[in-house]
Design a protein around this motif. Structure first.
Motif, PDB file in Angstrom:
ATOM      1  N   ASN A   1      11.113  10.521  -1.934  1.00 56.98           N
ATOM      2  CA  ASN A   1      11.642  10.280  -0.591  1.00 56.98           C
ATOM      3  C   ASN A   1      10.850   9.174   0.100  1.00 56.98           C
ATOM      4  O   ASN A   1      11.427   8.292   0.752  1.00 56.98           O
ATOM      5  CB  ASN A   1      11.602  11.556   0.254  1.00 56.98           C
ATOM      6  CG  ASN A   1      12.596  12.580  -0.224  1.00 56.98           C
ATOM      7  OD1 ASN A   1      13.655  12.225  -0.752  1.00 56.98           O
ATOM      8  ND2 ASN A   1      12.267  13.848  -0.065  1.00 56.98           N
ATOM      9  N   LEU A   2       9.527   9.236  -0.043  1.00 56.36           N
ATOM     10  CA  LEU A   2       8.689   8.187   0.511  1.00 56.36           C
ATOM     11  C   LEU A   2       8.974   6.859  -0.180  1.00 56.36           C
ATOM     12  O   LEU A   2       9.028   5.810   0.467  1.00 56.36           O
ATOM     13  CB  LEU A   2       7.204   8.544   0.372  1.00 56.36           C
ATOM     14  CG  LEU A   2       6.190   7.511   0.865  1.00 56.36           C
ATOM     15  CD1 LEU A   2       6.359   7.268   2.360  1.00 56.36           C
ATOM     16  CD2 LEU A   2       4.785   7.946   0.533  1.00 56.36           C
ATOM     17  N   PHE A   3       9.202   6.901  -1.489  1.00 60.57           N
ATOM     18  CA  PHE A   3       9.505   5.684  -2.236  1.00 60.57           C
ATOM     19  C   PHE A   3      10.790   5.034  -1.730  1.00 60.57           C
ATOM     20  O   PHE A   3      10.831   3.810  -1.515  1.00 60.57           O
ATOM     21  CB  PHE A   3       9.624   5.991  -3.732  1.00 60.57           C
ATOM     22  CG  PHE A   3       9.913   4.775  -4.559  1.00 60.57           C
ATOM     23  CD1 PHE A   3       8.890   3.909  -4.904  1.00 60.57           C
ATOM     24  CD2 PHE A   3      11.196   4.500  -4.995  1.00 60.57           C
ATOM     25  CE1 PHE A   3       9.141   2.777  -5.661  1.00 60.57           C
ATOM     26  CE2 PHE A   3      11.461   3.380  -5.754  1.00 60.57           C
ATOM     27  CZ  PHE A   3      10.426   2.513  -6.099  1.00 60.57           C
TER      28      PHE A   3
ATOM     29  N   GLY B   1       0.815  -1.217   0.000  1.00 53.04           N
ATOM     30  CA  GLY B   1       0.000   0.000   0.000  1.00 53.04           C
ATOM     31  C   GLY B   1       0.843   1.260   0.000  1.00 53.04           C
ATOM     32  O   GLY B   1       0.527   2.236  -0.692  1.00 53.04           O
ATOM     33  N   ASN B   2       1.938   1.247   0.754  1.00 53.37           N
ATOM     34  CA  ASN B   2       2.824   2.413   0.780  1.00 53.37           C
ATOM     35  C   ASN B   2       3.532   2.617  -0.558  1.00 53.37           C
ATOM     36  O   ASN B   2       3.786   3.752  -0.963  1.00 53.37           O
ATOM     37  CB  ASN B   2       3.845   2.289   1.905  1.00 53.37           C
ATOM     38  CG  ASN B   2       3.212   2.437   3.264  1.00 53.37           C
ATOM     39  OD1 ASN B   2       2.118   2.983   3.399  1.00 53.37           O
ATOM     40  ND2 ASN B   2       3.896   1.937   4.285  1.00 53.37           N
ATOM     41  N   PHE B   3       3.871   1.529  -1.247  1.00 56.68           N
ATOM     42  CA  PHE B   3       4.444   1.662  -2.590  1.00 56.68           C
ATOM     43  C   PHE B   3       3.450   2.335  -3.530  1.00 56.68           C
ATOM     44  O   PHE B   3       3.822   3.214  -4.318  1.00 56.68           O
ATOM     45  CB  PHE B   3       4.849   0.295  -3.161  1.00 56.68           C
ATOM     46  CG  PHE B   3       6.265  -0.083  -2.896  1.00 56.68           C
ATOM     47  CD1 PHE B   3       7.314   0.743  -3.265  1.00 56.68           C
ATOM     48  CD2 PHE B   3       6.562  -1.281  -2.292  1.00 56.68           C
ATOM     49  CE1 PHE B   3       8.619   0.395  -3.036  1.00 56.68           C
ATOM     50  CE2 PHE B   3       7.862  -1.646  -2.052  1.00 56.68           C
ATOM     51  CZ  PHE B   3       8.899  -0.813  -2.420  1.00 56.68           C
ATOM     52  N   TYR B   4       2.199   1.924  -3.448  1.00 54.69           N
ATOM     53  CA  TYR B   4       1.174   2.517  -4.308  1.00 54.69           C
ATOM     54  C   TYR B   4       1.036   4.008  -4.031  1.00 54.69           C
ATOM     55  O   TYR B   4       0.970   4.820  -4.958  1.00 54.69           O
ATOM     56  CB  TYR B   4      -0.162   1.806  -4.098  1.00 54.69           C
ATOM     57  CG  TYR B   4      -1.269   2.385  -4.923  1.00 54.69           C
ATOM     58  CD1 TYR B   4      -1.356   2.121  -6.285  1.00 54.69           C
ATOM     59  CD2 TYR B   4      -2.219   3.226  -4.354  1.00 54.69           C
ATOM     60  CE1 TYR B   4      -2.373   2.661  -7.053  1.00 54.69           C
ATOM     61  CE2 TYR B   4      -3.228   3.776  -5.108  1.00 54.69           C
ATOM     62  CZ  TYR B   4      -3.297   3.491  -6.455  1.00 54.69           C
ATOM     63  OH  TYR B   4      -4.288   4.037  -7.206  1.00 54.69           O
ATOM     64  N   VAL B   5       1.010   4.390  -2.761  1.00 56.71           N
ATOM     65  CA  VAL B   5       0.881   5.806  -2.399  1.00 56.71           C
ATOM     66  C   VAL B   5       2.090   6.601  -2.878  1.00 56.71           C
ATOM     67  O   VAL B   5       1.941   7.711  -3.416  1.00 56.71           O
ATOM     68  CB  VAL B   5       0.701   5.954  -0.868  1.00 56.71           C
ATOM     69  CG1 VAL B   5       0.843   7.401  -0.428  1.00 56.71           C
ATOM     70  CG2 VAL B   5      -0.633   5.384  -0.440  1.00 56.71           C
ATOM     71  N   SER B   6       3.287   6.051  -2.710  1.00 54.95           N
ATOM     72  CA  SER B   6       4.492   6.788  -3.103  1.00 54.95           C
ATOM     73  C   SER B   6       4.592   6.966  -4.620  1.00 54.95           C
ATOM     74  O   SER B   6       5.023   8.021  -5.096  1.00 54.95           O
ATOM     75  CB  SER B   6       5.741   6.099  -2.568  1.00 54.95           C
ATOM     76  OG  SER B   6       5.931   4.856  -3.191  1.00 54.95           O
ATOM     77  N   VAL B   7       4.179   5.956  -5.372  1.00 52.02           N
ATOM     78  CA  VAL B   7       4.226   6.077  -6.836  1.00 52.02           C
ATOM     79  C   VAL B   7       3.123   7.010  -7.328  1.00 52.02           C
ATOM     80  O   VAL B   7       3.350   7.847  -8.210  1.00 52.02           O
ATOM     81  CB  VAL B   7       4.123   4.681  -7.498  1.00 52.02           C
ATOM     82  CG1 VAL B   7       3.905   4.786  -8.989  1.00 52.02           C
ATOM     83  CG2 VAL B   7       5.377   3.875  -7.200  1.00 52.02           C
TER      84      VAL B   7
ATOM     85  N   TRP C   1      13.467   0.709   1.439  1.00 52.87           N
ATOM     86  CA  TRP C   1      14.319   0.180   2.507  1.00 52.87           C
ATOM     87  C   TRP C   1      13.517  -0.660   3.498  1.00 52.87           C
ATOM     88  O   TRP C   1      13.980  -1.700   3.971  1.00 52.87           O
ATOM     89  CB  TRP C   1      15.054   1.311   3.236  1.00 52.87           C
ATOM     90  CG  TRP C   1      16.196   1.825   2.424  1.00 52.87           C
ATOM     91  CD1 TRP C   1      16.279   3.033   1.796  1.00 52.87           C
ATOM     92  CD2 TRP C   1      17.407   1.130   2.117  1.00 52.87           C
ATOM     93  NE1 TRP C   1      17.466   3.131   1.116  1.00 52.87           N
ATOM     94  CE2 TRP C   1      18.180   1.984   1.304  1.00 52.87           C
ATOM     95  CE3 TRP C   1      17.916  -0.114   2.445  1.00 52.87           C
ATOM     96  CZ2 TRP C   1      19.429   1.616   0.827  1.00 52.87           C
ATOM     97  CZ3 TRP C   1      19.167  -0.479   1.969  1.00 52.87           C
ATOM     98  CH2 TRP C   1      19.904   0.381   1.177  1.00 52.87           C
ATOM     99  N   LYS C   2      12.312  -0.197   3.811  1.00 50.27           N
ATOM    100  CA  LYS C   2      11.462  -0.979   4.715  1.00 50.27           C
ATOM    101  C   LYS C   2      11.080  -2.319   4.086  1.00 50.27           C
ATOM    102  O   LYS C   2      11.027  -3.342   4.768  1.00 50.27           O
ATOM    103  CB  LYS C   2      10.198  -0.209   5.079  1.00 50.27           C
ATOM    104  CG  LYS C   2      10.436   0.901   6.055  1.00 50.27           C
ATOM    105  CD  LYS C   2       9.145   1.622   6.383  1.00 50.27           C
ATOM    106  CE  LYS C   2       9.404   2.788   7.317  1.00 50.27           C
ATOM    107  NZ  LYS C   2       8.179   3.554   7.596  1.00 50.27           N
ATOM    108  N   SER C   3      10.821  -2.305   2.788  1.00 51.88           N
ATOM    109  CA  SER C   3      10.455  -3.562   2.126  1.00 51.88           C
ATOM    110  C   SER C   3      11.630  -4.534   2.104  1.00 51.88           C
ATOM    111  O   SER C   3      11.441  -5.741   2.276  1.00 51.88           O
ATOM    112  CB  SER C   3       9.957  -3.300   0.710  1.00 51.88           C
ATOM    113  OG  SER C   3      11.015  -2.873  -0.124  1.00 51.88           O
TER     114      SER C   3
END
Length: 105
Positions: free
Chosen positions: A67-69, A55-61, A74-76
């Motif tokens: 920066n969020l990406f 979900g965070n990848f989708y939001v960042s893209v 790194w978290k992934s």
């Protein structure tokens, strides 16, 4: 529907745990079935974080926030390493449990 399967899993764990307690010569030894259960729980809990990473990848893209990406990347990597290490540990403990049970049969 699947509660009967879980009932049998819990019964098998209870039997193996009590059987393991009776066979141990040193009471300070770690119970292998308990270690297997804890490693399986840790594996499932850490694997549940994968959904948040997706979900965070989708939001960042979608927001084009690089920066969020990179932070999510790194978290992934960390979550992937953690899940794979816990999976390997769980499989290792499973094989040790089966070896110990075969030895005591």
């Amino acid at each position: 529907k699947n509660w009967t399967n879980w009932k049998y899993v819990f019964q098998a764990f209870y039997i193996s745990l009590t059987y393991d307690f009776y066979l141990r010569k040193n009471p300070r030894e770690i119970s292998l079935p308990a270690l297997f259960l804890l490693s399986s729980i840790a594996y499932e809990v850490s694997a549940s974080f994968i959904v948040n990473i997706i979900g965070n990848f989708y939001v960042s893209v979608a927001s084009q926030d690089w920066n969020l990406f990179s932070d999510v990347l790194w978290k992934s990597l960390l979550i992937t390493f953690l899940v794979s290490a816990l999976r390997a540990f769980r499989d290792f403990i499973s094989e040790i449990c089966s070896l110990a049970w075969r030895k005591n049969l």
